[in-house]
Design a protein around this motif. Structure first.
Motif, PDB file in Angstrom:
ATOM      1  N   TYR A 127      53.384  43.687  24.357  1.00  0.00           N
ATOM      2  CA  TYR A 127      52.962  42.238  25.121  1.00  0.00           C
ATOM      3  C   TYR A 127      52.558  42.372  26.500  1.00  0.00           C
ATOM      4  N   TYR A 128      51.511  41.726  26.949  1.00  0.00           N
ATOM      5  CA  TYR A 128      50.910  42.115  28.468  1.00  0.00           C
ATOM      6  C   TYR A 128      50.593  40.666  28.863  1.00  0.00           C
ATOM      7  N   PHE A 129      50.404  40.738  30.127  1.00  0.00           N
ATOM      8  CA  PHE A 129      49.753  39.511  30.901  1.00  0.00           C
ATOM      9  C   PHE A 129      48.258  39.617  30.654  1.00  0.00           C
ATOM     10  N   THR A 130      47.520  38.420  30.786  1.00  0.00           N
ATOM     11  CA  THR A 130      46.212  38.241  30.770  1.00  0.00           C
ATOM     12  C   THR A 130      45.881  37.134  31.763  1.00  0.00           C
ATOM     13  N   VAL A 131      44.713  37.279  32.595  1.00  0.00           N
ATOM     14  CA  VAL A 131      44.273  36.002  33.382  1.00  0.00           C
ATOM     15  C   VAL A 131      42.778  36.117  33.295  1.00  0.00           C
ATOM     16  N   PRO A 132      42.425  35.262  32.184  1.00  0.00           N
ATOM     17  CA  PRO A 132      40.878  35.419  31.801  1.00  0.00           C
ATOM     18  C   PRO A 132      40.122  34.809  32.701  1.00  0.00           C
ATOM     19  N   TYR A 133      38.797  35.035  32.985  1.00  0.00           N
ATOM     20  CA  TYR A 133      37.799  34.346  34.125  1.00  0.00           C
ATOM     21  C   TYR A 133      36.415  34.375  33.534  1.00  0.00           C
ATOM     22  N   GLY A 134      35.749  33.211  32.944  1.00  0.00           N
ATOM     23  CA  GLY A 134      34.617  33.451  32.414  1.00  0.00           C
ATOM     24  C   GLY A 134      34.351  34.605  31.294  1.00  0.00           C
ATOM     25  N   PRO A 135      33.436  35.439  31.376  1.00  0.00           N
ATOM     26  CA  PRO A 135      33.441  36.739  30.406  1.00  0.00           C
ATOM     27  C   PRO A 135      34.075  37.881  30.580  1.00  0.00           C
ATOM     28  N   TYR A 136      35.120  37.672  31.802  1.00  0.00           N
ATOM     29  CA  TYR A 136      36.049  38.594  32.120  1.00  0.00           C
ATOM     30  C   TYR A 136      37.309  38.716  31.525  1.00  0.00           C
ATOM     31  N   TYR A 137      37.838  39.748  30.840  1.00  0.00           N
ATOM     32  CA  TYR A 137      39.114  39.596  30.317  1.00  0.00           C
ATOM     33  C   TYR A 137      40.076  40.564  31.226  1.00  0.00           C
ATOM     34  N   ILE A 138      40.577  39.884  32.083  1.00  0.00           N
ATOM     35  CA  ILE A 138      41.544  40.733  33.165  1.00  0.00           C
ATOM     36  C   ILE A 138      42.848  40.706  32.461  1.00  0.00           C
ATOM     37  N   TRP A 139      43.492  42.108  32.084  1.00  0.00           N
ATOM     38  CA  TRP A 139      44.567  42.023  31.372  1.00  0.00           C
ATOM     39  C   TRP A 139      45.402  43.409  31.864  1.00  0.00           C
ATOM     40  N   GLY A 140      46.527  43.708  31.333  1.00  0.00           N
ATOM     41  CA  GLY A 140      47.301  44.791  31.475  1.00  0.00           C
ATOM     42  C   GLY A 140      48.010  44.929  32.960  1.00  0.00           C
ATOM     43  N   ALA A 141      47.897  46.198  33.449  1.00  0.00           N
ATOM     44  CA  ALA A 141      48.360  46.391  34.782  1.00  0.00           C
ATOM     45  C   ALA A 141      47.582  45.585  35.892  1.00  0.00           C
ATOM     46  N   THR A 142      46.402  45.578  35.797  1.00  0.00           N
ATOM     47  CA  THR A 142      45.844  44.536  36.749  1.00  0.00           C
ATOM     48  C   THR A 142      46.226  42.941  36.729  1.00  0.00           C
ATOM     49  N   ALA A 143      46.593  42.551  35.639  1.00  0.00           N
ATOM     50  CA  ALA A 143      46.839  41.041  35.439  1.00  0.00           C
ATOM     51  C   ALA A 143      48.404  41.016  36.055  1.00  0.00           C
ATOM     52  N   ARG A 144      49.152  42.385  35.574  1.00  0.00           N
ATOM     53  CA  ARG A 144      50.588  42.215  36.243  1.00  0.00           C
ATOM     54  C   ARG A 144      50.558  42.296  37.560  1.00  0.00           C
ATOM     55  N   MET A 145      50.039  43.016  38.224  1.00  0.00           N
ATOM     56  CA  MET A 145      49.921  43.199  39.497  1.00  0.00           C
ATOM     57  C   MET A 145      49.677  41.923  40.231  1.00  0.00           C
ATOM     58  N   LEU A 146      48.490  41.235  39.728  1.00  0.00           N
ATOM     59  CA  LEU A 146      48.024  39.974  40.142  1.00  0.00           C
ATOM     60  C   LEU A 146      49.095  38.696  39.927  1.00  0.00           C
ATOM     61  N   ARG A 147      49.772  38.906  38.825  1.00  0.00           N
ATOM     62  CA  ARG A 147      50.902  37.994  38.351  1.00  0.00           C
ATOM     63  C   ARG A 147      51.824  38.218  39.550  1.00  0.00           C
ATOM     64  N   GLY A 148      52.263  39.169  39.849  1.00  0.00           N
ATOM     65  CA  GLY A 148      53.354  39.438  40.949  1.00  0.00           C
ATOM     66  C   GLY A 148      52.829  38.855  42.275  1.00  0.00           C
ATOM     67  N   LEU A 149      51.569  38.994  42.632  1.00  0.00           N
ATOM     68  CA  LEU A 149      50.811  38.515  43.918  1.00  0.00           C
ATOM     69  C   LEU A 149      51.379  36.998  43.463  1.00  0.00           C
ATOM     70  N   ALA A 150      50.885  36.138  42.606  1.00  0.00           N
ATOM     71  CA  ALA A 150      50.730  34.997  42.502  1.00  0.00           C
ATOM     72  C   ALA A 150      52.421  34.155  42.630  1.00  0.00           C
ATOM     73  N   ALA A 151      53.297  35.065  41.963  1.00  0.00           N
ATOM     74  CA  ALA A 151      54.743  34.624  42.077  1.00  0.00           C
ATOM     75  C   ALA A 151      55.081  34.615  43.545  1.00  0.00           C
ATOM     76  N   ARG A 152      54.722  35.505  44.022  1.00  0.00           N
ATOM     77  CA  ARG A 152      55.162  35.523  45.846  1.00  0.00           C
ATOM     78  C   ARG A 152      54.413  34.459  46.498  1.00  0.00           C
ATOM     79  N   VAL A 153      53.176  34.073  46.107  1.00  0.00           N
ATOM     80  CA  VAL A 153      52.550  33.183  47.021  1.00  0.00           C
ATOM     81  C   VAL A 153      53.322  31.614  46.691  1.00  0.00           C
ATOM     82  N   SER A 154      53.712  31.505  45.364  1.00  0.00           N
ATOM     83  CA  SER A 154      54.360  30.347  44.935  1.00  0.00           C
ATOM     84  C   SER A 154      55.885  30.126  45.565  1.00  0.00           C
ATOM     85  N   GLU A 155      56.353  31.096  45.981  1.00  0.00           N
ATOM     86  CA  GLU A 155      57.629  31.209  46.419  1.00  0.00           C
ATOM     87  C   GLU A 155      58.055  30.299  47.507  1.00  0.00           C
TER      88      GLU A 155
END
Length: 211
Positions: free
Chosen positions: A183-211
């Motif tokens: 299992y892995y994170f994805t954060v698609p945008y338009g034609p770009y399938y952003i997933w895996g480690a890149t999406a996981r690191m971005l998910r971490g940033l999103a969580a911190r901004v939301s705190e």
């Protein structure tokens, strides 16, 4: 499987997100890994993690801020065609992982090392390929025309920063890898399938901004 939107999910990101990001990066917290969503994964005994640095470059103009990403060359042996941050493994001549991220960004997308304003670092991320990656978050205030490195980068593109800072845009997906369901994170945008480690690191940033 979807993540519940945070209270900030519908709020726009200001044209200059510097203070928002500085505050987010100041929050304490643990690192992440490719195994976060796979608690049953068995890690190789005696594995040696190699340090790496990636740049998280955020373009700031009079309009909404955007995150720069790359699409790796389809000719590469490792992770061909995947979406990634500029970056790579730390060389012996690099004084630290920030220097690694800046050097790799200059090589991969033609970003002068004196252009980024370094805001700080996200906690490290361990990859399934045995790298321990430090994401270096930076602001680009001046105009920048990327120059993709032939053979390494097929494309340099940008996505709205608000898109990747919105936890509601992240989806958990899965596929079979080496005989197991992963299992892995994805954060698609338009034609770009952003997933895996890149999406996981971005998910971490999103969580911190939301705190």
């Amino acid at each position: 499987m979807y993540w519940t939107p945070s209270p900030l999910a519908s709020m726009p990101v200001r044209p200059d997100p510097t203070e928002l990001l500085r505050a987010a990066l100041s929050h304490p917290g643990n690192g992440s890994s490719d195994f976060d969503l796979n608690p049953d994964a068995v890690l190789p005994a005696g594995r040696k993690l190699r340090p790496a640095g990636v740049l998280v470059p955020i373009l700031v103009t009079n309009e909404a801020p955007r995150l720069l990403l790359t699409k790796r060359s389809s000719a590469l042996k490792h992770h061909p065609g995947q979406i990634a941050f500029p970056g790579g493994k730390q060389d012996e001549t690099d004084p630290d992982v920030t220097a690694t991220a800046l050097r790799e960004a200059q090589e991969e997308i033609g970003l002068s090392s004196d252009m980024p304003e370094i805001l700080g670092h996200l906690p490290t991320h361990e990859t399934v390929t045995s790298f321990v990656v430090t994401p270096v978050v930076a602001i680009l205030r001046d105009g920048f025309d990327p120059i993709p490195e032939p053979g390494e980068v097929d494309e340099v593109f940008s996505v709205p920063l608000a898109h990747v800072l919105n936890p509601a845009n992240y989806i958990v997906e899965s596929r079979r890898w080496r005989g197991q369901r992963r299992y892995y994170f994805t954060v698609p945008y338009g034609p770009y399938y952003i997933w895996g480690a890149t999406a996981r690191m971005l998910r971490g940033l999103a969580a911190r901004v939301s705190e």
